[in-house]
Design an enzyme around this catalytic site. Structure first.
Site, PDB file in Angstrom:
ATOM      1  N   VAL A  65       0.927  -1.173  -0.112  1.00 49.84           N
ATOM      2  CA  VAL A  65       0.017   0.109  -0.146  1.00 49.84           C
ATOM      3  C   VAL A  65       0.960   1.214   0.116  1.00 49.84           C
ATOM      4  CG1 VAL A  65      -2.050  -1.195   1.097  1.00 49.84           C
ATOM      5  CG2 VAL A  65      -0.260  -0.217   2.568  1.00 49.84           C
ATOM      6  N   SER A  66       0.420   2.315  -0.264  1.00 53.53           N
ATOM      7  CA  SER A  66       1.137   3.479  -0.544  1.00 53.53           C
ATOM      8  C   SER A  66       1.374   4.180   0.761  1.00 53.53           C
ATOM      9  CB  SER A  66       0.518   4.445  -1.599  1.00 53.53           C
ATOM     10  OG  SER A  66       0.444   3.822  -2.847  1.00 53.53           O
TER      11      SER A  66
END
Length: 193
Positions: free
Chosen positions: A59-60
């Site tokens: 995930v970012s």
């Protein structure tokens, strides 16, 4: 399926299932994959020479961390449903635009990893995924994408990737400038005049 899904399907409260797991009294076999507790017998690889199958999830940002476990669960269920024995789970919180993702690079360097399973191609690499995939194939390794649904039009995909990179640079620079300005203000306000 994971323990939470099993608890919901059998009408048992998740916290009760979690306690039973911790006590070793669950009425079904379980095993761990990363942070997930899976219900059922683990699927083993086809042969010892086949190498490791690794689930990679990313995930970012830290505020997207809850999605990380859901992403791992979806990919693991997909892989075990196709009789791939998942040997390891690698999770990372980092932007796809960051070329210095330590876990990602370690995964690519590890010759014992022969199969990497990801949910979407952009979870693996935002740009140049085709080149990484070609390099893996040349080494006798492979990248499996659970949901390969992507934009079919190359031009649309290229423009989207370019806009993503430009926005990340713009907002990244702006955020860094704001942090620096706040730090300077904090130091000048707290220091005696």
């Amino acid at each position: 399926m994971n323990l939470k899904e099993w608890a919901a399907s059998t009408g048992v409260a998740y916290i009760t299932a979690r306690r039973q797991y911790a006590a070793g009294t669950l009425p079904v076999p379980t095993y761990r994959i990363g942070r997930l507790i899976m219900v059922g017998e683990p699927v083993t690889g086809t042969s010892a020479r086949a190498g490791q199958t690794v689930v990679y999830a990313r995930v970012s940002s830290a505020d997207q961390k809850p999605d990380l476990d859901r992403q791992v669960a979806r990919v693991t269920v997909w892989a075990t449903g196709r009789k791939f024995g998942v040997d390891r789970v690698v999770t990372e919180v980092s932007s796809a635009l960051n070329g210095h993702r330590k876990k990602f690079l370690a995964l690519l360097r590890d010759p014992s990893v022969t199969t990497i399973v990801v949910e979407h191609r952009d979870r693996f690499a935002r740009f140049g995924a085709e080149y990484v995939e070609a390099a893996l194939t040349a080494q006798g390794r492979r990248l499996l994408v659970v949901d390969p649904a992507e934009v079919d039009d190359d031009l649309v995909r290229d423009v989207t990737e370019i806009l993503t990179a430009l926005c990340a640079r713009l907002y990244g620079r702006r955020a860094a400038a704001m942090r620096a300005r706040r730090a300077v203000e904090a130091v000048t306000e707290s220091s005696p005049a």
